[in-house]
Write a protein that holds these residues in place. Structure first.
Motif, PDB file in Angstrom:
ATOM      1  N   MET A   1       0.840  -1.200   0.000  1.00 31.97           N
ATOM      2  CA  MET A   1       0.000   0.000   0.000  1.00 31.97           C
ATOM      3  C   MET A   1       0.874   1.249   0.000  1.00 31.97           C
ATOM      4  O   MET A   1       1.979   1.242   0.525  1.00 31.97           O
ATOM      5  CB  MET A   1      -0.885   0.030   1.256  1.00 31.97           C
ATOM      6  CG  MET A   1      -1.989  -1.009   1.237  1.00 31.97           C
ATOM      7  SD  MET A   1      -3.509  -0.359   1.978  1.00 31.97           S
ATOM      8  CE  MET A   1      -3.067  -0.304   3.707  1.00 31.97           C
ATOM      9  N   ARG A   2       0.324   2.290  -0.572  1.00 27.96           N
ATOM     10  CA  ARG A   2       1.001   3.590  -0.506  1.00 27.96           C
ATOM     11  C   ARG A   2       0.296   4.427   0.559  1.00 27.96           C
ATOM     12  O   ARG A   2      -0.907   4.659   0.476  1.00 27.96           O
ATOM     13  CB  ARG A   2       0.931   4.267  -1.869  1.00 27.96           C
ATOM     14  CG  ARG A   2       1.609   5.616  -1.887  1.00 27.96           C
ATOM     15  CD  ARG A   2       1.557   6.217  -3.258  1.00 27.96           C
ATOM     16  NE  ARG A   2       2.570   5.649  -4.151  1.00 27.96           N
ATOM     17  CZ  ARG A   2       2.721   6.024  -5.417  1.00 27.96           C
ATOM     18  NH1 ARG A   2       1.920   6.930  -5.941  1.00 27.96           N
ATOM     19  NH2 ARG A   2       3.662   5.494  -6.163  1.00 27.96           N
ATOM     20  N   ILE A   3       1.045   4.841   1.555  1.00 27.75           N
ATOM     21  CA  ILE A   3       0.433   5.545   2.689  1.00 27.75           C
ATOM     22  C   ILE A   3       1.102   6.906   2.914  1.00 27.75           C
ATOM     23  O   ILE A   3       2.327   7.018   2.848  1.00 27.75           O
ATOM     24  CB  ILE A   3       0.561   4.693   3.983  1.00 27.75           C
ATOM     25  CG1 ILE A   3      -0.214   3.376   3.816  1.00 27.75           C
ATOM     26  CG2 ILE A   3       0.043   5.461   5.202  1.00 27.75           C
ATOM     27  CD1 ILE A   3      -0.081   2.438   4.993  1.00 27.75           C
ATOM     28  N   VAL A   4       0.264   7.918   3.161  1.00 23.96           N
ATOM     29  CA  VAL A   4       0.799   9.197   3.618  1.00 23.96           C
ATOM     30  C   VAL A   4       0.625   9.219   5.129  1.00 23.96           C
ATOM     31  O   VAL A   4      -0.469   8.971   5.638  1.00 23.96           O
ATOM     32  CB  VAL A   4       0.076  10.397   2.967  1.00 23.96           C
ATOM     33  CG1 VAL A   4       0.475  11.704   3.639  1.00 23.96           C
ATOM     34  CG2 VAL A   4       0.396  10.458   1.475  1.00 23.96           C
ATOM     35  N   GLN A   5       1.712   9.454   5.843  1.00 23.59           N
ATOM     36  CA  GLN A   5       1.635   9.574   7.296  1.00 23.59           C
ATOM     37  C   GLN A   5       1.889  11.036   7.642  1.00 23.59           C
ATOM     38  O   GLN A   5       2.692  11.688   6.996  1.00 23.59           O
ATOM     39  CB  GLN A   5       2.754   8.758   7.958  1.00 23.59           C
ATOM     40  CG  GLN A   5       2.693   7.274   7.730  1.00 23.59           C
ATOM     41  CD  GLN A   5       3.818   6.573   8.496  1.00 23.59           C
ATOM     42  OE1 GLN A   5       4.982   6.911   8.344  1.00 23.59           O
ATOM     43  NE2 GLN A   5       3.466   5.606   9.318  1.00 23.59           N
TER      44      GLN A   5
ATOM     45  N   ARG B   1       6.142  -3.208   7.293  1.00 25.82           N
ATOM     46  CA  ARG B   1       4.901  -3.877   6.876  1.00 25.82           C
ATOM     47  C   ARG B   1       4.778  -3.852   5.355  1.00 25.82           C
ATOM     48  O   ARG B   1       3.768  -4.258   4.799  1.00 25.82           O
ATOM     49  CB  ARG B   1       3.690  -3.207   7.526  1.00 25.82           C
ATOM     50  CG  ARG B   1       3.574  -3.529   9.006  1.00 25.82           C
ATOM     51  CD  ARG B   1       2.429  -2.795   9.698  1.00 25.82           C
ATOM     52  NE  ARG B   1       2.383  -3.184  11.110  1.00 25.82           N
ATOM     53  CZ  ARG B   1       1.721  -2.540  12.051  1.00 25.82           C
ATOM     54  NH1 ARG B   1       1.031  -1.459  11.745  1.00 25.82           N
ATOM     55  NH2 ARG B   1       1.731  -2.966  13.296  1.00 25.82           N
ATOM     56  N   GLY B   2       5.761  -3.271   4.701  1.00 26.25           N
ATOM     57  CA  GLY B   2       5.820  -3.322   3.241  1.00 26.25           C
ATOM     58  C   GLY B   2       5.175  -2.144   2.534  1.00 26.25           C
ATOM     59  O   GLY B   2       4.968  -2.184   1.330  1.00 26.25           O
ATOM     60  N   HIS B   3       4.840  -1.088   3.288  1.00 23.13           N
ATOM     61  CA  HIS B   3       4.176   0.055   2.655  1.00 23.13           C
ATOM     62  C   HIS B   3       5.164   1.047   2.060  1.00 23.13           C
ATOM     63  O   HIS B   3       6.269   1.224   2.567  1.00 23.13           O
ATOM     64  CB  HIS B   3       3.306   0.794   3.676  1.00 23.13           C
ATOM     65  CG  HIS B   3       2.289  -0.084   4.324  1.00 23.13           C
ATOM     66  ND1 HIS B   3       1.459  -0.914   3.598  1.00 23.13           N
ATOM     67  CD2 HIS B   3       1.954  -0.264   5.630  1.00 23.13           C
ATOM     68  CE1 HIS B   3       0.669  -1.567   4.437  1.00 23.13           C
ATOM     69  NE2 HIS B   3       0.952  -1.202   5.671  1.00 23.13           N
ATOM     70  N   GLN B   4       4.723   1.712   0.996  1.00 20.47           N
ATOM     71  CA  GLN B   4       5.446   2.877   0.463  1.00 20.47           C
ATOM     72  C   GLN B   4       5.022   4.068   1.307  1.00 20.47           C
ATOM     73  O   GLN B   4       3.825   4.302   1.477  1.00 20.47           O
ATOM     74  CB  GLN B   4       5.005   3.155  -0.978  1.00 20.47           C
ATOM     75  CG  GLN B   4       5.738   2.373  -2.022  1.00 20.47           C
ATOM     76  CD  GLN B   4       5.451   2.928  -3.424  1.00 20.47           C
ATOM     77  OE1 GLN B   4       4.534   3.705  -3.632  1.00 20.47           O
ATOM     78  NE2 GLN B   4       6.267   2.520  -4.370  1.00 20.47           N
ATOM     79  N   LEU B   5       5.976   4.853   1.799  1.00 22.94           N
ATOM     80  CA  LEU B   5       5.600   5.910   2.741  1.00 22.94           C
ATOM     81  C   LEU B   5       6.036   7.306   2.320  1.00 22.94           C
ATOM     82  O   LEU B   5       7.202   7.537   2.003  1.00 22.94           O
ATOM     83  CB  LEU B   5       6.224   5.619   4.117  1.00 22.94           C
ATOM     84  CG  LEU B   5       5.809   4.317   4.797  1.00 22.94           C
ATOM     85  CD1 LEU B   5       6.589   4.132   6.084  1.00 22.94           C
ATOM     86  CD2 LEU B   5       4.307   4.332   5.090  1.00 22.94           C
ATOM     87  N   ALA B   6       5.061   8.227   2.337  1.00 18.55           N
ATOM     88  CA  ALA B   6       5.367   9.649   2.237  1.00 18.55           C
ATOM     89  C   ALA B   6       4.986  10.228   3.595  1.00 18.55           C
ATOM     90  O   ALA B   6       3.839  10.099   4.028  1.00 18.55           O
ATOM     91  CB  ALA B   6       4.566  10.299   1.126  1.00 18.55           C
TER      92      ALA B   6
END
Ligand code: ASP
Ligand code: MG
Length: 406
Positions: free
Chosen positions: A1-5, A31-36
């Motif tokens: 998943m691509r997540i914005v935190q 957890r394998g997420h793409q993070l911005a």
């Protein structure tokens, strides 16, 4: 998943807190997420910078003030990227301009015009964690701009939309939005799912968890927001599209705002144009008027009462005194010890008698209602400030908000 935190000032408040924040980022990365990751300035930093600008010159230009304020976020973004790198992760920071966040030129309260997230996408595709300064962008003339206080929430939501993210996780020191302020009602319950519209009402009533504009933006583009705690890895509150379950309860929560003042203009001739005559000078002074009540006229004269925020009270009184004569008004009266209490819920659309329950509850508690205003999903009353806590407790009980969710 691509997540914005998004992490607020408390999560960035010093080296120790930034290490804890980095640990959360690492957890989600693993957890394998793409993070911005969008960050605010360290707690207190924006206020400190503002005070510095004012010390230099009370009339510091908005453009230079923005350059100064933007350094707060730049500092925390770099520190987080440094810590992520120390943990062995691939990370780099981006300013608002580098993230392609273009705004109009209303410095100090700029609006986002567009986002060109090319560099961020490239970094994410390269396996990099992108750390982005919240609260800032660049205007069409290439000057640094800021989005208004609390603007990092709006940066995060806007980026989530531009990046087509699967989620926008906003981390704060509370673990979600509650049925009311738990400091007043300890039995207050965390709301698991709240509609955008309801959240918009909570935010504009002064619940400080989310900048109002960020909720409006999320609603427009249907970007769900997960409001969650930076201390515990548990589900917080989802701000999302309305569903049938939300309608089952007639009231979702009780919100309040103590930051209110009311002003009454007495004995003005009741003829076309009076409202415009009263409110034009107020809006010219950039003061927001909230609740307005006009009385039925007697002998051709009427009263108009309205509320403004408490910091605008002295100036509004001044303006009313100046214009009193022009409007042939008999007098001006006001007080700044009032507050607003609202019940909010999309269920009100389908349940009758909700307002009546509110009025009866307050009456039974001996609380006088000074003004009332309603919308489809909200009933607001203006009452004396000293009755606020009691009103909230009584309403929370009357609408059974501390009961287990059905
Ligand atoms: N640092 C800015 C402020 O304090 C923006 C934000 O925190 O959202 O208002
Ligand atoms: Mg904030």
């Amino acid at each position: 998943m691509r997540i914005v935190q998004k992490f607020g000032g408390t999560s960035m408040g010093g080296v120790a807190r930034i290490r804890e924040t980095a640990a959360i980022v690492r957890r989600e990365h693993e957890r394998g997420h793409q993070l911005a990751v969008v960050v605010s300035a360290m707690a207190g930093e924006t206020n400190r910078l503002l005070a510095l600008a004012h010390e230099m010159d009370e009339y510091a230009s908005p453009e230079e003030t923005d350059v100064l304020l933007a350094t707060g976020e730049q500092c925390s973004a770099a520190l987080l990227a440094i810590e992520l790198q120390r943990l062995g992760l691939k990370a780099r920071s981006f300013t608002g301009a580098q993230a392609g966040l273009l705004t109009n030129n209303s410095h100090g309260r700029a609006r986002i015009e567009s986002i060109d997230p090319g560099h961020i996408v490239a970094a994410l595709d390269d396996g990099c964690i992108a750390v982005i300064t919240g609260f800032q962008g660049v205007d069409t003339a290439g000057r640094i701009s800021t989005l208004g206080r609390g603007g990092s929430d709006t940066s995060a939501v806007a980026l989530a939309i531009a990046l087509k993210a699967d989620a926008c996780d906003i981390y704060t020191d509370v673990d979600g939005i509650y049925t009311t302020d738990p400091r007043i009602v300890p039995e207050a319950r965390k709301i698991e799912r709240i509609s955008y519209e309801e959240m918009l009402e909570f935010a504009s009533l002064g619940a400080k968890v989310l900048q109002t504009r960020s909720v409006g933006l999320a609603m427009k583009y249907r970007m769900p927001i997960h409001l969650r705690s930076s201390f515990h890895d548990v589900r917080g509150s989802m701000v999302c599209e309305e569903d049938e379950d939300m309608e089952k309860a007639c009231v979702t929560g009780v919100a309040y705002n103590r930051n209110e003042a009311k002003i009454t203009l007495q004995g003005i001739p009741d003829r076309p144009g009076i409202a415009s005559g009263v409110f034009a000078p107020v809006s010219d002074a950039d003061i927001n008027v909230d609740v307005i009540v006009q009385n039925i006229s007697e002998h051709g004269l009427t009263d108009i009462t309205f509320t403004v925020s408490r910091e605008d009270y002295p100036r509004t009184m001044e303006i009313m005194h100046q214009h009193c004569a022009d409007m042939n008004a008999k007098g001006v009266a006001g007080s700044d010890d009032v507050a607003k209490v609202s019940i909010i819920g999309v269920g009100m659309r389908s349940h009758a008698g909700v307002a009546q329950t509110m009025f009866r509850t307050l009456a039974d508690g001996g609380i006088n209602i000074e003004m009332i205003t309603t919308s489809e999903i909200k009933v607001t009353v203006v009452i004396s400030e000293r009755d606020v806590d009691k009103a909230i407790r009584l309403l929370h009980q009357a609408f059974e908000l501390d009961a287990e969710q059905a």
